[in-house]
Scaffold this motif. Sequence first.
Motif, PDB file in Angstrom:
ATOM      1  N   LYS A 197      10.756   2.984  -5.935  1.00 24.31           N
ATOM      2  CA  LYS A 197       9.673   2.078  -6.321  1.00 24.31           C
ATOM      3  C   LYS A 197      10.187   0.648  -6.480  1.00 24.31           C
ATOM      4  O   LYS A 197       9.568  -0.291  -5.999  1.00 24.31           O
ATOM      5  N   GLU A 200       8.970   7.092  -4.896  1.00 23.41           N
ATOM      6  CA  GLU A 200       9.291   7.856  -6.104  1.00 23.41           C
ATOM      7  C   GLU A 200      10.604   7.364  -6.695  1.00 23.41           C
ATOM      8  O   GLU A 200      11.498   6.936  -5.970  1.00 23.41           O
ATOM      9  N   GLU A 252       2.468   3.819  -3.522  1.00 22.60           N
ATOM     10  CA  GLU A 252       2.061   5.123  -4.062  1.00 22.60           C
ATOM     11  C   GLU A 252       2.930   6.271  -3.549  1.00 22.60           C
ATOM     12  O   GLU A 252       2.994   7.329  -4.156  1.00 22.60           O
ATOM     13  N   PHE A 253       3.622   6.059  -2.425  1.00 17.39           N
ATOM     14  CA  PHE A 253       4.465   7.097  -1.854  1.00 17.39           C
ATOM     15  C   PHE A 253       5.905   7.027  -2.372  1.00 17.39           C
ATOM     16  O   PHE A 253       6.664   7.963  -2.206  1.00 17.39           O
ATOM     17  N   LYS A 286       0.817  -1.217   0.000  1.00 15.51           N
ATOM     18  CA  LYS A 286       0.000   0.000   0.000  1.00 15.51           C
ATOM     19  C   LYS A 286       0.851   1.269   0.000  1.00 15.51           C
ATOM     20  O   LYS A 286       0.374   2.346  -0.327  1.00 15.51           O
TER      21      LYS A 286
END
Length: 65
Positions: free
Chosen positions: A25, A21, A18-19, A15
């Motif tokens: 990733k 970068e 999404e944070f 989850k």
Amino acid sequence: ESTLISQIPKGQADKFMEFAEGRMKKKVMGAVEAIDEGVSKVIFADGRVDEPITRALGGAGTHIA
């Protein structure tokens, strides 16, 4: 450093994608895969500081457990 997430619960690591970068990733994807395969804890250390492993084991960085 201002976006550091210090703790991520093991069951919720995916989850947090999404944070992430840039190159982070891929690191998070690898950590999720490792945890899915049975690794109990993953630590992301900051390699730009002195003694990054010692600091990470002392609580610095991001810990997924």
